[in-house]
Design an enzyme around this catalytic site. Structure first.
Site, PDB file in Angstrom:
ATOM      1  N   PRO A  26      -3.337  -1.788  -4.948  1.00 57.98           N
ATOM      2  CA  PRO A  26      -3.833  -3.055  -5.505  1.00 57.98           C
ATOM      3  C   PRO A  26      -2.703  -4.049  -5.762  1.00 57.98           C
ATOM      4  O   PRO A  26      -1.578  -3.681  -6.086  1.00 57.98           O
ATOM      5  CB  PRO A  26      -4.488  -2.623  -6.831  1.00 57.98           C
ATOM      6  CG  PRO A  26      -4.738  -1.172  -6.690  1.00 57.98           C
ATOM      7  CD  PRO A  26      -3.665  -0.641  -5.814  1.00 57.98           C
ATOM      8  N   LYS A  28      -3.842  -8.390  -0.183  1.00 63.05           N
ATOM      9  CA  LYS A  28      -4.734  -8.166   0.956  1.00 63.05           C
ATOM     10  C   LYS A  28      -5.814  -9.247   1.028  1.00 63.05           C
ATOM     11  O   LYS A  28      -6.085  -9.791   2.102  1.00 63.05           O
ATOM     12  CB  LYS A  28      -5.374  -6.777   0.846  1.00 63.05           C
ATOM     13  CG  LYS A  28      -4.391  -5.626   0.825  1.00 63.05           C
ATOM     14  CD  LYS A  28      -5.093  -4.277   0.829  1.00 63.05           C
ATOM     15  CE  LYS A  28      -5.893  -4.051  -0.427  1.00 63.05           C
ATOM     16  NZ  LYS A  28      -5.050  -3.953  -1.635  1.00 63.05           N
ATOM     17  N   SER A  44      11.771  16.046  -0.668  1.00 60.43           N
ATOM     18  CA  SER A  44      12.960  15.294  -0.272  1.00 60.43           C
ATOM     19  C   SER A  44      14.216  15.650  -1.058  1.00 60.43           C
ATOM     20  O   SER A  44      15.279  15.109  -0.789  1.00 60.43           O
ATOM     21  CB  SER A  44      12.693  13.791  -0.409  1.00 60.43           C
ATOM     22  OG  SER A  44      12.392  13.469  -1.756  1.00 60.43           O
ATOM     23  N   LYS A  61      13.790   3.955  -1.679  1.00 59.78           N
ATOM     24  CA  LYS A  61      14.869   4.773  -2.242  1.00 59.78           C
ATOM     25  C   LYS A  61      16.221   4.073  -2.148  1.00 59.78           C
ATOM     26  O   LYS A  61      17.004   4.063  -3.110  1.00 59.78           O
ATOM     27  CB  LYS A  61      14.927   6.122  -1.524  1.00 59.78           C
ATOM     28  CG  LYS A  61      13.744   7.031  -1.803  1.00 59.78           C
ATOM     29  CD  LYS A  61      13.839   8.314  -1.003  1.00 59.78           C
ATOM     30  CE  LYS A  61      12.645   9.232  -1.290  1.00 59.78           C
ATOM     31  NZ  LYS A  61      12.705  10.476  -0.498  1.00 59.78           N
TER      32      LYS A  61
END
Length: 952
Positions: free
Chosen positions: A508, A512, A842, A885
């Protein structure tokens, strides 16, 4: 007439000019102006429920009393014997002022009325309804009570005495029947014979029913009351009939009224003699039948009159027919528009498809045969109005020119920052449209040229027509056929546009919905938003069938009616929130036809029931998740992922869009509050953690409201110069409170067992660093994990520990290959910020380097961070969230980052400032990572990792 009984009944004051007689059914229109009738009806329902088991309201009698006339006395005697009112023209003398029936008093009411029963209530739920009442017996009102919301009256009943035989009454009764049948016959003839001013008569079926009713009637008083309701007469004359208790007097009065109307009609038709066996003129049956059909149709298409009905629910001549009041129209008065003609014009202007035009013609013919008072008339009329409102062929011309792409690119860039993939796809669509239009323009030019040549050839043929030129006809015909074939070939080369169906998927607040609006502006098309969240009924998409009450088209057709063109931009908002299959059907299954490029050129709405072309509509759907979208529906859409904004993108959006917007919203002008990039970055990092910018906009608005208070205080105090427009980082805590989120900062010093990892938050497109701390202690080889770690992260720790234990001798951590490094030792793995859930694969390389650092006693550089998953063979594999990141790493003060070699492609999407501020090293194996972390160290079993590894 004998007096029978007295009773206290609820009373309805009839509308002005209306008289109800015994044996007659009358409709009383009830609106907001008659609250007394609504209250009376409620009381009748209550009494019926208490008195009868089935609660029938027709068992509860009521009194219906007309409004009195100033020209009549209490017993119906005329007060003006020689006045201007003529018996032959009872409408010349105007009546007194109308009395409001809802506020009528005893002085306003006629002393005589009828008891009646309520036979029905007709209404469509719009607040207005019609009450059907049937007169039963005559009454005289002796007293009226007005202590309730409706009137009540004490009445005396009077019944006709049918036991006595009177030869004079029998003769009058037979004469009444003859005159009544004569009126029916002459009204029937008036519909056949064309006459000036006549526009309606009786239908054959209605005439036969009336004649049969008159013949079978056995009671003189009842027939007199019935014919008095039909005959053309004044309000006062009907009141006199009502007040006539003597049956002979009443029958004689009605005979006089019937004779007067028959004479009037005969004089207007110029008939000198009438006979049931012969006529003094000839009638053409065909012309009479055509005139009958014409007049009958005009009767049915005319809107219903607002005057009170005096009949029994049958279509008798309305006011204005054959000299009735209201029949003479002022020549200067405008004629009311014909609803059906207006509807026909709208349908013609709508340029319906051939199939739709065929259906519309059929429905128009049906509409002309339906009386406006019938419910089917409104249903059919509403359907035709919907057909006229649907844009079958009307389109908006796309703004396609040499500057189309440049203008669209500028529009998208002005409205949105980033979102490169979405903008790229939309520009591709515009480019395809532009090329197709260019091809079509060339084809149209060729078609016009060929048609012009054909016209020139035909003209020369006509000019040179002579006997000698006939030998060339065959060749000219051959050329004409060749020209037609060439035109058809050229028409087949026209490019047909099939708009794409896009699905924008993202969290959200990333823009869009506003992106779809920008597309419509860039294309110059109309925009319509359809919210699909919570839609649980298939009929909301496909529409209701016309057989249902209150049927209406679906959301798609309603949207087309609203925009008025066949090629708008439709935003299908929250398509992932559509409810699944239920008893009302499956709305997502109904969307399959709407969003299928191969089928939506013939979409059929249940209400319209005619194929509608949706292929020109540009559908843009939005969703937050793909998990709830059925696979068949998802397969029909082109999915574009919008992952969310990074910190750098949010900062740019805030500086360029949000801050200027909120300045205007909060009544401030440019320069009254100055934001710096440091302040905006602090708001983003410490007060918001989201994918979009909605919370960021709220926080900026909070800051501006606080500055607005300061500015207003300084201005009201008369010292505006004391107001400081500059906003500093230290001011944020005063406006926004304490920091909601705390960012990790790279350590300045390092210790063995501590490694800086990288993390991307699932709650938003933000990233940061994450410290991995490992400590050892005497023990039995156990491993303790803390920091609210997920299952995948725990498995990464196990994989890293297994690899380190397997290669402990090669790393110089043990004296022999068979020694267990975890013997008599336990370790504790912890990730700070223990209240925040952490998961993902990760951190595998970070866990392995931290274990090696702990066991070897070598510290990892504090400005180095790493991310990547490892396997038991030591291979470093790709992970996600690289962009977020690395942006977080740069913000935290990291200088060097180790990434998997497979993520080399993701580095290309990084902002330039991130690539310039970080040293990015790609590794494919844990040994490579060890070499880069400790480049000066030597390992006893160090292995040389080949550049290319076999995967066979």
């Amino acid at each position: 007439m004998a007096q029978t009984q007295t009773a206290t009944l609820p009373l309805i004051a009839l509308p002005n000019g209306s008289v109800l007689l015994p044996g007659v059914v009358q409709r009383i229109a009830v609106s907001s102006n008659r609250p007394d009738i609504a209250s009376l009806l409620a009381a009748v329902y209550t009494r019926a429920a208490s008195k009868t088991p089935n609660g029938r309201i027709d068992t509860i009698p009521i009194a219906c009393v007309p409004i009195a006339s100033a020209l009549l006395g209490p017993n119906g005697q005329l007060l003006l014997q020689n006045g201007e009112r003529s018996p032959s023209n009872p409408s010349d003398l105007p009546d007194g002022p109308d009395v409001d029936p809802a506020r009528a008093t005893k002085a306003d009411l006629f002393p005589w009325g009828v008891t009646a029963k309520i036979t029905g209530v007709e209404g469509r739920g719009t607040g207005e309804f019609t009450l059907l009442v049937e007169g039963v017996a005559r009454i005289r009102v002796s007293k009226i009570y007005s202590d309730k919301a409706f009137l009540e009256a004490k009445v005396v009943y009077y019944q006709d005495d049918t036991s006595l035989t009177d030869p004079a009454l029998d003769d009058l009764f037979q004469l009444l029947k003859n005159v009544s049948r004569e009126l029916v016959v002459i009204l029937r003839l008036s519909a056949i014979i064309p006459r000036l001013g006549s526009n309606i008569g009786l239908s054959p079926l209605l005439a036969r029913r009336l004649d049969l009713f008159i013949t079978k009637q056995k009671l003189p008083g009842a027939l007199a009351d019935f014919m008095a309701n039909i005959v053309e007469c004044s309000h006062e004359e009907r009141l006199q009939v009502l007040a006539s208790l003597d049956v002979k007097e009443r029958v004689a009065k009605v005979i006089d009224l019937l004779n007067r109307q028959v004479s009037t009609i005969k004089n207007s038709m110029k008939i000198t003699a009438f006979s049931t066996s012969s006529l003094p003129f000839t009638i053409d049956p065909e012309s009479a039948q055509r005139e009958l059909e014409k007049m009958w149709k005009s009767c049915k298409t005319k809107p219903p009159t607002k005057k009170p009905s005096h009949g029994v629910g049958m279509p008798f001549p309305p006011p204005g027919f054959m000299g009735q009041p209201g029949g003479n129209r002022n020549p200067g008065e405008e004629k009311e528009p014909d609803e059906i003609e207006e509807l026909q014009k709208r349908l013609d202007a709508a340029k319906l498809t051939p199939e739709a035009a065929k259906v519309a013609d059929r429905e128009i013919k049906r509409l002309k045969k339906i009386h406006p008072a019938q419910a089917e008339y409104a249903v059919t009329k509403t359907y035709l109005e919907t057909l006229a409102d649907v844009p079958w062929t009307a389109t908006t011309d796309d703004r396609l020119g040499p500057d189309t792409l440049a203008r669209a690119r500028k529009q998208l860039n002005d409205d949105h920052y980033g979102l490169g993939k979405v903008k790229k796809r939309l520009l591709e669509y515009l480019a395809v449209l532009r090329l197709k239009q260019s091809i079509n323009d060339g084809v149209e030019a060729q078609i016009k040229q060929v048609e012009q040549e054909s016209v020139t050839a035909e003209t020369s043929k006509d000019d040179g027509a002579n006997p000698a030129a006939t030998t060339l006809d065959a060749s000219l015909e051959e050329k004409s056929r060749a020209t037609s074939a060439k035109i058809e070939v050229l028409k087949s080369k026209r490019m047909v546009d099939k708009s794409p169906i896009l699905l924008l998927v993202g969290p959200p607040g990333v823009g869009k919905t506003s992106l779809a609006r920008s597309v419509a502006i860039a294309l110059g098309r109309n925009f319509h938003r359809i919210s699909l969240g919570g839609v649980r009924d298939e009929a909301e998409i496909r529409g209701h069938r016309r057989t249902y009450v209150a049927a209406m088209p679906g959301l798609v057709v309603q949207g087309l009616k609203k925009v008025g063109v066949a090629n708008p931009v439709f935003l299908l908002d929250e398509i992932d929130k559509v409810s699944g299959s239920s008893i009302q059907g499956d709305p997502s299954a109904a969307m399959l036809e709407v969003l299928d490029p191969e089928q939506n050129n013939s979409f059929t709405d249940h209400y319209i029931n005619i194929p509608i072309d949706l292929s020109k509509v540009l559908f843009i759907a939005t969703a937050n998740s793909l998990d709830t979208i059925p696979p068949p529906l998802l397969d029909r859409m082109e999915t574009i992922y919008i992952p969310g904004y990074t910190t750098l993108e949010k900062r740019h959006i805030a500086m360029q869009h949000l801050i200027p917007k909120q300045l205007r919203v909060n009544g401030l002008s440019d320069g009254q509050v100055v934001f710096t990039q440091e302040v905006v970055s602090k708001i983003i990092e410490s007060y918001t953690r989201e994918s979009g910018v909605r919370n960021l906009e709220r926080e900026i608005s909070s800051v501006l409201r606080g500055k607005a208070v300061e500015y207003a205080d300084a201005k009201d105090a008369g010292h505006p110069e004391k107001y400081d427009p500059q906003l500093r980082v230290d001011d944020l805590e005063r406006f926004l409170g304490i920091e909601k989120y705390e960012e990790e900062i790279a350590e300045k010093t390092s210790r063995p067992g501590i490694v800086t990892g990288l993390v991307a938050y699932s709650s938003g497109s933000n990233g940061s660093i994450l410290f991995i701390e490992i400590a050892d202690m005497p023990g039995n080889g156990s491993v303790q994990l803390t920091g609210k770690l997920g299952d995948v992260l725990k498995e990464s720790v196990e994989v890293a520990l297994t690899w380190v234990k397997a290669h402990a001798f090669e790393l110089g951590l043990t004296q022999s290959p068979g020694e267990n490094i975890m013997k008599d030792r336990s370790i504790h793995v912890h990730c700070p910020s223990g209240s925040i859930p952490k998961d993902g694969p990760s951190s595998g390389i970070s866990q392995a380097i931290a274990l090696i650092s702990l066991f070897s006693g070598k510290a990892v550089p504090p400005t180095m961070a790493m991310t990547g998953e490892i396997s038991l063979r030591g291979r470093v594999t790709a992970v996600g969230g690289i962009k977020e990141k690395l942006i977080g790493a740069l913000r935290a003060g990291v200088k060097t980052v180790l990434l998997p070699a497979q993520n080399r492609k993701d580095v290309k999407d990084l902002p330039q400032e991130v690539r310039d501020g970080l040293e990015i090293i790609h590794v494919s194996h844990i040994w490579e990572a060890i070499h880069h972390v400790w480049p000066d160290s030597h390992w006893p079993g160090e292995q040389e990792i080949p550049t290319v590894q076999s995967r066979l």
